[in-house]
Design a protein around this motif. Structure first.
Motif, PDB file in Angstrom:
ATOM      1  N   ARG A   1      -8.486  -2.718  -2.932  1.00  0.00           N
ATOM      2  CA  ARG A   1      -7.456  -3.176  -3.876  1.00  0.00           C
ATOM      3  C   ARG A   1      -7.676  -2.609  -5.287  1.00  0.00           C
ATOM      4  NH1 ARG A   1     -11.179  -7.001  -3.038  1.00  0.00           N
ATOM      5  NH2 ARG A   1     -12.002  -8.241  -4.779  1.00  0.00           N
ATOM      6  N   LYS A   2      -8.939  -2.511  -5.733  1.00  0.00           N
ATOM      7  CA  LYS A   2      -9.203  -2.006  -7.079  1.00  0.00           C
ATOM      8  C   LYS A   2      -8.825  -0.529  -7.197  1.00  0.00           C
ATOM      9  CE  LYS A   2     -12.875  -5.337  -8.062  1.00  0.00           C
ATOM     10  NZ  LYS A   2     -14.318  -5.514  -8.420  1.00  0.00           N
ATOM     11  N   ALA A   3      -9.149   0.250  -6.175  1.00  0.00           N
ATOM     12  CA  ALA A   3      -8.769   1.661  -6.190  1.00  0.00           C
ATOM     13  C   ALA A   3      -7.249   1.810  -6.139  1.00  0.00           C
ATOM     14  CB  ALA A   3      -9.418   2.389  -5.012  1.00  0.00           C
ATOM     15  N   LEU A   4      -6.591   0.972  -5.342  1.00  0.00           N
ATOM     16  CA  LEU A   4      -5.127   0.985  -5.303  1.00  0.00           C
ATOM     17  C   LEU A   4      -4.536   0.637  -6.664  1.00  0.00           C
ATOM     18  CD1 LEU A   4      -4.176  -0.681  -1.909  1.00  0.00           C
ATOM     19  CD2 LEU A   4      -3.289   1.479  -2.768  1.00  0.00           C
ATOM     20  N   ASN A   5      -5.144  -0.313  -7.338  1.00  0.00           N
ATOM     21  CA  ASN A   5      -4.657  -0.712  -8.652  1.00  0.00           C
ATOM     22  C   ASN A   5      -4.765   0.442  -9.648  1.00  0.00           C
ATOM     23  OD1 ASN A   5      -3.523  -2.864 -10.192  1.00  0.00           O
ATOM     24  ND2 ASN A   5      -5.462  -3.066 -11.276  1.00  0.00           N
ATOM     25  N   LEU A   6      -5.847   1.191  -9.571  1.00  0.00           N
ATOM     26  CA  LEU A   6      -6.004   2.351 -10.459  1.00  0.00           C
ATOM     27  C   LEU A   6      -5.025   3.468 -10.088  1.00  0.00           C
ATOM     28  CD1 LEU A   6      -9.903   2.514 -10.738  1.00  0.00           C
ATOM     29  CD2 LEU A   6      -8.276   1.629 -12.419  1.00  0.00           C
ATOM     30  N   LEU A   7      -4.667   3.554  -8.817  1.00  0.00           N
ATOM     31  CA  LEU A   7      -3.717   4.588  -8.387  1.00  0.00           C
ATOM     32  C   LEU A   7      -2.336   4.354  -8.992  1.00  0.00           C
ATOM     33  CD1 LEU A   7      -3.593   7.097  -6.562  1.00  0.00           C
ATOM     34  CD2 LEU A   7      -2.848   5.610  -4.695  1.00  0.00           C
ATOM     35  N   LEU A   8      -2.038   3.131  -9.393  1.00  0.00           N
ATOM     36  CA  LEU A   8      -0.763   2.852 -10.057  1.00  0.00           C
ATOM     37  C   LEU A   8      -0.622   3.635 -11.360  1.00  0.00           C
ATOM     38  CD1 LEU A   8      -0.494  -1.034  -9.651  1.00  0.00           C
ATOM     39  CD2 LEU A   8       0.955   0.679  -8.554  1.00  0.00           C
ATOM     40  N   LEU A   9      -1.743   3.981 -11.974  1.00  0.00           N
ATOM     41  CA  LEU A   9      -1.709   4.738 -13.231  1.00  0.00           C
ATOM     42  C   LEU A   9      -1.362   6.201 -13.019  1.00  0.00           C
ATOM     43  CD1 LEU A   9      -4.986   3.286 -14.817  1.00  0.00           C
ATOM     44  CD2 LEU A   9      -2.629   2.557 -15.255  1.00  0.00           C
ATOM     45  N   GLY A  10      -1.457   6.678 -11.776  1.00  0.00           N
ATOM     46  CA  GLY A  10      -1.247   8.085 -11.482  1.00  0.00           C
ATOM     47  C   GLY A  10      -2.509   8.687 -10.889  1.00  0.00           C
ATOM     48  N   GLU A  11      -2.337   9.746 -10.126  1.00  0.00           N
ATOM     49  CA  GLU A  11      -3.489  10.344  -9.448  1.00  0.00           C
ATOM     50  C   GLU A  11      -4.501  10.913 -10.429  1.00  0.00           C
ATOM     51  OE1 GLU A  11      -2.493  13.074  -6.384  1.00  0.00           O
ATOM     52  OE2 GLU A  11      -0.964  11.795  -5.488  1.00  0.00           O
TER      53      GLU A  11
ATOM     54  N   ALA B   1       0.823  -1.205   0.000  1.00  0.00           N
ATOM     55  CA  ALA B   1       0.000   0.000   0.000  1.00  0.00           C
ATOM     56  C   ALA B   1       0.860   1.259   0.000  1.00  0.00           C
ATOM     57  CB  ALA B   1      -0.931  -0.010   1.221  1.00  0.00           C
ATOM     58  N   MET B   2       1.930   1.277   0.794  1.00  0.00           N
ATOM     59  CA  MET B   2       2.785   2.463   0.861  1.00  0.00           C
ATOM     60  C   MET B   2       3.544   2.681  -0.443  1.00  0.00           C
ATOM     61  SD  MET B   2       2.400   4.202   3.545  1.00  0.00           S
ATOM     62  CE  MET B   2       3.800   5.262   3.182  1.00  0.00           C
ATOM     63  N   GLN B   3       4.025   1.621  -1.056  1.00  0.00           N
ATOM     64  CA  GLN B   3       4.740   1.770  -2.320  1.00  0.00           C
ATOM     65  C   GLN B   3       3.807   2.246  -3.425  1.00  0.00           C
ATOM     66  OE1 GLN B   3       6.845  -1.891  -3.072  1.00  0.00           O
ATOM     67  NE2 GLN B   3       8.055  -1.731  -1.199  1.00  0.00           N
ATOM     68  N   THR B   4       2.553   1.836  -3.368  1.00  0.00           N
ATOM     69  CA  THR B   4       1.580   2.322  -4.338  1.00  0.00           C
ATOM     70  C   THR B   4       1.206   3.770  -4.071  1.00  0.00           C
ATOM     71  OG1 THR B   4       0.681   0.083  -4.526  1.00  0.00           O
ATOM     72  CG2 THR B   4      -0.674   1.877  -5.353  1.00  0.00           C
TER      73      THR B   4
ATOM     74  N   ASN C   1     -11.895   8.478  -5.750  1.00  0.00           N
ATOM     75  CA  ASN C   1     -11.739   9.642  -4.878  1.00  0.00           C
ATOM     76  C   ASN C   1     -10.344   9.561  -4.263  1.00  0.00           C
ATOM     77  OD1 ASN C   1     -11.811  11.616  -2.871  1.00  0.00           O
ATOM     78  ND2 ASN C   1     -13.979  11.262  -2.425  1.00  0.00           N
ATOM     79  N   VAL C   2      -9.373  10.155  -4.948  1.00  0.00           N
ATOM     80  CA  VAL C   2      -7.974  10.003  -4.567  1.00  0.00           C
ATOM     81  C   VAL C   2      -7.707  10.611  -3.193  1.00  0.00           C
ATOM     82  CG1 VAL C   2      -5.594  10.586  -5.192  1.00  0.00           C
ATOM     83  CG2 VAL C   2      -7.226   9.933  -6.962  1.00  0.00           C
ATOM     84  N   ARG C   3      -8.321  11.717  -2.912  1.00  0.00           N
ATOM     85  CA  ARG C   3      -8.105  12.376  -1.620  1.00  0.00           C
ATOM     86  C   ARG C   3      -8.542  11.475  -0.471  1.00  0.00           C
ATOM     87  NH1 ARG C   3     -10.286  18.474  -0.144  1.00  0.00           N
ATOM     88  NH2 ARG C   3      -9.425  18.580   1.970  1.00  0.00           N
ATOM     89  N   ARG C   4      -9.732  10.889  -0.583  1.00  0.00           N
ATOM     90  CA  ARG C   4     -10.212   9.997   0.472  1.00  0.00           C
ATOM     91  C   ARG C   4      -9.379   8.713   0.532  1.00  0.00           C
ATOM     92  NH1 ARG C   4     -16.237   7.789   0.064  1.00  0.00           N
ATOM     93  NH2 ARG C   4     -15.221   6.449  -1.482  1.00  0.00           N
ATOM     94  N   LEU C   5      -8.955   8.216  -0.634  1.00  0.00           N
ATOM     95  CA  LEU C   5      -8.157   6.992  -0.669  1.00  0.00           C
ATOM     96  C   LEU C   5      -6.831   7.179   0.057  1.00  0.00           C
ATOM     97  CD1 LEU C   5      -7.718   4.108  -1.702  1.00  0.00           C
ATOM     98  CD2 LEU C   5      -6.774   5.103  -3.812  1.00  0.00           C
ATOM     99  N   LYS C   6      -6.173   8.322  -0.153  1.00  0.00           N
ATOM    100  CA  LYS C   6      -4.909   8.589   0.540  1.00  0.00           C
ATOM    101  C   LYS C   6      -5.115   8.618   2.050  1.00  0.00           C
ATOM    102  CE  LYS C   6      -2.626  11.398  -3.028  1.00  0.00           C
ATOM    103  NZ  LYS C   6      -2.108  12.749  -3.317  1.00  0.00           N
ATOM    104  N   ARG C   7      -6.176   9.280   2.475  1.00  0.00           N
ATOM    105  CA  ARG C   7      -6.461   9.356   3.905  1.00  0.00           C
ATOM    106  C   ARG C   7      -6.710   7.970   4.483  1.00  0.00           C
ATOM    107  NH1 ARG C   7     -10.154  12.871   3.535  1.00  0.00           N
ATOM    108  NH2 ARG C   7     -11.978  11.505   3.536  1.00  0.00           N
TER     109      ARG C   7
END
Length: 338
Positions: free
Chosen positions: A216-226, A79-82, A235-241
């Motif tokens: 996991r699915k949201a994390l997978n999409l975060l690999l593409l960039g914010e 999670a942290m590396q992503t 919702n990248v802001r909520r996901l980071k939190r």
């Protein structure tokens, strides 16, 4: 997909074999049948009460906790590396482990003067330190656009430096007995594990693991960039939190129970990535199983290396993880200049 299933099956079998090894061998009693003694009926038991006590009260709880802690640390590393989009990131990078260690060692060094003695006070202090640190880092790195990853990392570096300074000051003033306990705690160990804290430990670690897997699915999409993740409805802001809170929950509980165990959250995701690729739905379960296997094996090696003494488990994980991490760096350098 077939390769992924084969890897999962092999890892599960390896964990079962490691469990048999951990339950059946030790510095005092070694017999492969001991691994199966804890669930046999009393009427058919070929073992003495002492042997059963060693297996059920000493070896079994530390095996279960080692498997759970290894899985959660590896999952938190993914999670942290992503989140940081940096393969060098690990759960301790944002200061969680440093904050936990600072308060835990404060209780070890100054607890007798304050009337705070015992393993429970140390665990409570470590967990409180992890939560306070995570909230502080989150508040400092928060902006109008959400959590800034660069600021998050810089805050973690500053908090780790502050924690190291406070720990050094505590080591200077601590007594000889407290200093020895402080050094041993910082290297990590499963030696003091009993059944009593396990229900609460499994609750916090299991909650962290389940919620990280749910995202996991949201994390997978975060690999593409914010920006790309936002376009795809995340919702990248909520996901980071959420990631910061969940990593703090999992790592804080792990550090509170076992002390600081390094390299699991850093190296294990790399190995899993080499096996199944970077897609989070495949990477995360392989990393969790691999983390559980490595930590359980490291605990067994810590018990068997210098019997009847026991090495801190953090030494074993560092000896196993550091050379492999250097190998990864050299391979990356070779590919870069190829």
């Amino acid at each position: 997909m077939a390769k992924f299933a084969v890897i999962l099956v092999l890892l599960v079998l390896a964990i079962l074999l490691c469990g048999v090894l951990a339950l059946s061998s030790g510095a005092v009693l070694s017999d492969w049948r001991l691994a199966f003694s804890w669930w046999l009926p009393l009427s058919t038991q070929p073992f003495t009460e002492l042997q059963l006590t060693v297996v059920t009260e000493l070896r079994l709880p530390r095996l279960l906790l080692g498997l759970m802690v290894g899985a959660v640390l590896a999952q938190a590393g993914c999670a942290m590396q992503t989140l940081c989009r940096n393969p060098l990131a690990d759960p301790s990078l944002i200061g969680i482990a440093g904050g936990a260690a600072m308060l835990a060692l404060l209780v070890i060094a100054m607890g007798p003067q304050l009337g705070l003695t015992g393993h429970y006070w140390v665990s409570a202090a470590a967990f409180s330190g992890a939560l306070i640190t995570s909230l502080l880092v989150y508040q400092l790195s928060r902006s109008s656009n959400g959590v800034n990853v660069a600021t998050l990392l810089l805050c973690g570096v500053a908090i780790n430096a502050l924690a190291a300074a406070v720990i050094g000051l505590l080591s200077f003033y601590a007594s000889d007995d407290a200093l020895r306990l402080m050094s041993f705690w910082q290297m990590g160990s499963l030696a003091a594990v009993t059944w009593q804290p396990l229900p609460l430990a499994f609750l916090s670690l299991g909650l962290c693991s389940a919620l990280l897997w749910y995202r996991r699915k949201a994390l997978n999409l975060l690999l593409l960039g914010e920006q790309q993740a936002r376009y795809l409805g995340v919702n990248v802001r909520r996901l980071k939190r959420e990631l910061i809170v969940l990593v703090a929950l999992g790592v804080g509980a792990a550090v509170a129970l076992t002390g600081i165990i390094g390299f699991i959250g850093l190296v294990i995701p790399h190995i899993a990535r080499l096996l199944v690729g970077a897609a989070i739905p495949r990477l995360m379960p392989v990393a969790m199983l691999l983390g559980a296997l490595v930590l359980a094996l490291a605990d067994w090696l810590a018990r068997m290396a210098l019997p009847p003494a026991e090495l801190p488990i953090g030494i074993i994980t560092a000896l196993l993880g550091a050379p492999f991490f250097l190998y990864l760096l050299l391979e990356q350098k070779r590919r870069l200049y190829a």
